[in-house]
Design a protein around this motif. Structure first.
Motif, PDB file in Angstrom:
ATOM      1  N   VAL A  16       0.827  -1.196   0.000  1.00  0.00           N
ATOM      2  CA  VAL A  16       0.000   0.000   0.000  1.00  0.00           C
ATOM      3  C   VAL A  16       0.869   1.256   0.000  1.00  0.00           C
ATOM      4  CG1 VAL A  16      -0.226  -0.133   2.526  1.00  0.00           C
ATOM      5  CG2 VAL A  16      -1.816   1.273   1.224  1.00  0.00           C
ATOM      6  N   LEU A  17       0.609   2.174  -0.927  1.00  0.00           N
ATOM      7  CA  LEU A  17       1.349   3.437  -1.030  1.00  0.00           C
ATOM      8  C   LEU A  17       2.857   3.213  -1.142  1.00  0.00           C
ATOM      9  CD1 LEU A  17      -0.603   5.561   1.604  1.00  0.00           C
ATOM     10  CD2 LEU A  17      -1.060   5.281  -0.838  1.00  0.00           C
ATOM     11  N   GLY A  18       3.228   2.181  -1.859  1.00  0.00           N
ATOM     12  CA  GLY A  18       4.653   1.894  -2.029  1.00  0.00           C
ATOM     13  C   GLY A  18       5.277   1.201  -0.840  1.00  0.00           C
ATOM     14  N   ILE A  19       4.466   0.785   0.122  1.00  0.00           N
ATOM     15  CA  ILE A  19       4.959   0.130   1.343  1.00  0.00           C
ATOM     16  C   ILE A  19       4.554  -1.335   1.336  1.00  0.00           C
ATOM     17  CG2 ILE A  19       5.060   0.239   3.858  1.00  0.00           C
ATOM     18  CD1 ILE A  19       5.934   2.815   2.435  1.00  0.00           C
ATOM     19  N   ARG A  20       5.522  -2.192   1.528  1.00  0.00           N
ATOM     20  CA  ARG A  20       5.268  -3.638   1.570  1.00  0.00           C
ATOM     21  C   ARG A  20       4.831  -4.037   2.976  1.00  0.00           C
ATOM     22  NH1 ARG A  20       7.153  -7.746  -1.891  1.00  0.00           N
ATOM     23  NH2 ARG A  20       5.835  -9.571  -1.502  1.00  0.00           N
ATOM     24  N   ILE A  21       3.767  -4.830   3.069  1.00  0.00           N
ATOM     25  CA  ILE A  21       3.239  -5.264   4.364  1.00  0.00           C
ATOM     26  C   ILE A  21       3.544  -6.740   4.567  1.00  0.00           C
ATOM     27  CG2 ILE A  21       1.172  -5.568   5.777  1.00  0.00           C
ATOM     28  CD1 ILE A  21      -0.108  -3.258   4.313  1.00  0.00           C
ATOM     29  N   PHE A  22       4.256  -7.047   5.649  1.00  0.00           N
ATOM     30  CA  PHE A  22       4.516  -8.428   6.048  1.00  0.00           C
ATOM     31  C   PHE A  22       3.762  -8.678   7.352  1.00  0.00           C
ATOM     32  CE2 PHE A  22       8.216  -7.081   3.612  1.00  0.00           C
ATOM     33  CZ  PHE A  22       8.365  -8.122   2.706  1.00  0.00           C
ATOM     34  N   ARG A  23       2.978  -9.755   7.379  1.00  0.00           N
ATOM     35  CA  ARG A  23       2.152 -10.008   8.565  1.00  0.00           C
ATOM     36  C   ARG A  23       2.328 -11.416   9.106  1.00  0.00           C
ATOM     37  NH1 ARG A  23      -4.424  -9.001   9.158  1.00  0.00           N
ATOM     38  NH2 ARG A  23      -4.427  -8.950  11.455  1.00  0.00           N
ATOM     39  N   ASP A  24       2.457 -11.496  10.429  1.00  0.00           N
ATOM     40  CA  ASP A  24       2.523 -12.766  11.144  1.00  0.00           C
ATOM     41  C   ASP A  24       1.342 -12.775  12.110  1.00  0.00           C
ATOM     42  OD1 ASP A  24       3.013 -14.991  12.647  1.00  0.00           O
ATOM     43  OD2 ASP A  24       5.081 -14.491  13.161  1.00  0.00           O
ATOM     44  N   ARG A  25       0.221 -13.323  11.674  1.00  0.00           N
ATOM     45  CA  ARG A  25      -1.004 -13.268  12.478  1.00  0.00           C
ATOM     46  C   ARG A  25      -0.898 -14.112  13.746  1.00  0.00           C
ATOM     47  NH1 ARG A  25      -6.259 -12.710   8.608  1.00  0.00           N
ATOM     48  NH2 ARG A  25      -7.119 -12.188  10.659  1.00  0.00           N
ATOM     49  N   LYS A  26      -0.136 -15.177  13.683  1.00  0.00           N
ATOM     50  CA  LYS A  26       0.005 -16.041  14.850  1.00  0.00           C
ATOM     51  C   LYS A  26       0.638 -15.297  16.019  1.00  0.00           C
ATOM     52  CE  LYS A  26       2.018 -20.427  16.359  1.00  0.00           C
ATOM     53  NZ  LYS A  26       2.824 -21.621  15.963  1.00  0.00           N
ATOM     54  N   ASN A  27       1.636 -14.478  15.717  1.00  0.00           N
ATOM     55  CA  ASN A  27       2.327 -13.708  16.757  1.00  0.00           C
ATOM     56  C   ASN A  27       1.859 -12.253  16.829  1.00  0.00           C
ATOM     57  OD1 ASN A  27       4.188 -15.835  17.590  1.00  0.00           O
ATOM     58  ND2 ASN A  27       5.168 -15.554  15.602  1.00  0.00           N
ATOM     59  N   LYS A  28       0.784 -11.957  16.120  1.00  0.00           N
ATOM     60  CA  LYS A  28       0.202 -10.610  16.109  1.00  0.00           C
ATOM     61  C   LYS A  28       1.244  -9.548  15.767  1.00  0.00           C
ATOM     62  CE  LYS A  28      -3.556 -11.616  19.346  1.00  0.00           C
ATOM     63  NZ  LYS A  28      -4.262 -11.202  20.584  1.00  0.00           N
ATOM     64  N   MET A  29       1.975  -9.814  14.706  1.00  0.00           N
ATOM     65  CA  MET A  29       3.012  -8.882  14.262  1.00  0.00           C
ATOM     66  C   MET A  29       2.737  -8.405  12.839  1.00  0.00           C
ATOM     67  SD  MET A  29       6.525 -10.573  15.724  1.00  0.00           S
ATOM     68  CE  MET A  29       7.485  -9.279  14.924  1.00  0.00           C
ATOM     69  N   LEU A  30       3.065  -7.161  12.588  1.00  0.00           N
ATOM     70  CA  LEU A  30       2.914  -6.592  11.253  1.00  0.00           C
ATOM     71  C   LEU A  30       4.104  -5.677  10.994  1.00  0.00           C
ATOM     72  CD1 LEU A  30      -0.336  -5.339   9.626  1.00  0.00           C
ATOM     73  CD2 LEU A  30       1.714  -3.933   9.500  1.00  0.00           C
ATOM     74  N   VAL A  31       4.775  -5.906   9.871  1.00  0.00           N
ATOM     75  CA  VAL A  31       5.981  -5.152   9.542  1.00  0.00           C
ATOM     76  C   VAL A  31       5.760  -4.372   8.243  1.00  0.00           C
ATOM     77  CG1 VAL A  31       8.426  -5.296   8.951  1.00  0.00           C
ATOM     78  CG2 VAL A  31       7.461  -6.845  10.666  1.00  0.00           C
ATOM     79  N   LEU A  32       6.174  -3.116   8.236  1.00  0.00           N
ATOM     80  CA  LEU A  32       6.090  -2.272   7.049  1.00  0.00           C
ATOM     81  C   LEU A  32       7.498  -2.074   6.501  1.00  0.00           C
ATOM     82  CD1 LEU A  32       3.613   0.438   8.406  1.00  0.00           C
ATOM     83  CD2 LEU A  32       3.076  -1.589   7.068  1.00  0.00           C
ATOM     84  N   SER A  33       7.679  -2.363   5.229  1.00  0.00           N
ATOM     85  CA  SER A  33       9.001  -2.273   4.613  1.00  0.00           C
ATOM     86  C   SER A  33       8.992  -1.337   3.412  1.00  0.00           C
ATOM     87  CB  SER A  33       9.465  -3.663   4.171  1.00  0.00           C
ATOM     88  OG  SER A  33      10.644  -3.576   3.388  1.00  0.00           O
ATOM     89  N   GLN A  34       9.997  -0.467   3.341  1.00  0.00           N
ATOM     90  CA  GLN A  34      10.168   0.427   2.201  1.00  0.00           C
ATOM     91  C   GLN A  34      11.434   0.079   1.421  1.00  0.00           C
ATOM     92  OE1 GLN A  34       9.491   4.367   4.306  1.00  0.00           O
ATOM     93  NE2 GLN A  34       8.625   4.803   2.302  1.00  0.00           N
ATOM     94  N   ALA A  35      11.803  -1.184   1.440  1.00  0.00           N
ATOM     95  CA  ALA A  35      13.041  -1.616   0.793  1.00  0.00           C
ATOM     96  C   ALA A  35      13.085  -1.216  -0.678  1.00  0.00           C
ATOM     97  CB  ALA A  35      13.197  -3.127   0.939  1.00  0.00           C
ATOM     98  N   SER A  36      11.991  -1.449  -1.404  1.00  0.00           N
ATOM     99  CA  SER A  36      11.991  -1.137  -2.835  1.00  0.00           C
ATOM    100  C   SER A  36      12.109   0.363  -3.085  1.00  0.00           C
ATOM    101  CB  SER A  36      10.715  -1.672  -3.500  1.00  0.00           C
ATOM    102  OG  SER A  36       9.560  -1.100  -2.914  1.00  0.00           O
ATOM    103  N   TYR A  37      11.474   1.168  -2.225  1.00  0.00           N
ATOM    104  CA  TYR A  37      11.555   2.624  -2.376  1.00  0.00           C
ATOM    105  C   TYR A  37      12.971   3.121  -2.089  1.00  0.00           C
ATOM    106  CZ  TYR A  37      10.989   7.579  -1.318  1.00  0.00           C
ATOM    107  OH  TYR A  37      11.134   8.942  -1.282  1.00  0.00           O
ATOM    108  N   ILE A  38      13.578   2.607  -1.036  1.00  0.00           N
ATOM    109  CA  ILE A  38      14.936   3.011  -0.678  1.00  0.00           C
ATOM    110  C   ILE A  38      15.927   2.594  -1.762  1.00  0.00           C
ATOM    111  CG2 ILE A  38      16.795   2.665   0.992  1.00  0.00           C
ATOM    112  CD1 ILE A  38      14.630   2.383   3.150  1.00  0.00           C
TER     113      ILE A  38
END
Length: 267
Positions: A188-210
């Protein structure tokens, strides 16, 4: 007023998926008070999106995404605007005539505002309530079923705790506008979303933008570090005389500010 705009639609990996071209108006020829009045159009703040994503991760809510196709064409014009006939579509024997726009079109100064007003009216008619502090965040809560709707120009995030309610919203949106269902939100908006629902974690990555910024300024092979500048570097007055270096750094610094909005660890 008319022109042709072309753009490249990129996917989650930053690669080009499709090439698009569309007819646009020459907005720079418009005159305030004649062709347009207000032009301001709100968008969801990045911090609001982060907050709602955090809530969704903690409460294990669904996070779905939709895209509005040619969103600005849904806007209704309040002004009378004319444009010359598009090349290749000129009516024979009527070359002297012009077209009167019935709807908003890309390129108009008020296009974004017209679309936002149209969407706001539609979504409220379906029972959504607009946030007082965030005009592009809407909520619908009934019988313990929670649905949040976030609008960023033509990107829509739907967050909630009931699959049935979310599906109902998606179906309604599809009837109102020409939509593209993107399923679970992953980019979303150039931000990659990685989600681990089991551990209730969500990571936002801008690797491609950087990576894109580094490649643009020929720094893709530079040594990596925790900060964009070496710690303890000393500047002198004569350094500012090199305007090309100053301009280049300012542009790159603006890119790091955009990254800061999503990743607090970059601050």
């Amino acid at each position: 007023m008319k022109d042709v705009d072309s753009k490249r639609k990129r996917g989650a990996d930053g690669k080009v998926e499709t090439y698009k071209a569309r007819l646009v108006a020459k907005g720079y020829t418009q005159k305030e008070g004649i062709d347009y009045e207000e032009t301001f159009s709100p968008v969801a703040m990045l911090k609001s999106i982060r907050i709602l994503l955090s809530i969704a991760a903690h409460l294990d809510y669904e996070i779905w995404q939709m895209d509005v196709k040619t969103a600005f064409l849904n806007g209704r014009l309040e002004e009378s605007i004319y444009m010359i006939q598009p090349e290749g579509f000129i009516a024979k024997g009527q070359e002297h005539r012009v077209c009167k726009l019935q709807r908003s079109i890309y390129g108009l100064k008020q296009a974004s505002r017209s679309w936002n007003i149209r969407f706001d009216q539609a979504v409220k008619s379906f029972g959504f309530e607009q946030s007082i502090d965030e005009p592009c965040v809407y909520s619908k809560i009934k019988d313990g079923k929670v649905v949040f709707l976030i609008l960023y120009v033509d990107d829509i995030l739907i967050i909630g705790n009931d699959v049935g309610s979310l599906t109902s919203v998606k179906m309604w949106l599809t009837k109102q506008f020409q939509m593209k269902d993107l399923g679970e939100a992953s980019y979303v908006l150039g931000i990659r979303i990685f989600r681990d629902r089991k551990n209730k974690m969500l990571v936002l990555s801008q690797a491609s933008y950087i990576d894109k910024i580094l490649e643009k300024y020929g720094m893709q092979d530079s040594k990596k570090g925790q900060q964009p500048m070496r710690h303890g570097i000393a500047f002198e007055m004569h350094c500012a005389s090199n305007t090309s270096i100053s301009w280049r750094y300012n542009i790159m610094d603006s890119g790091s500010v955009k990254s800061d909005a999503w990743n607090p660890q970059l601050r």
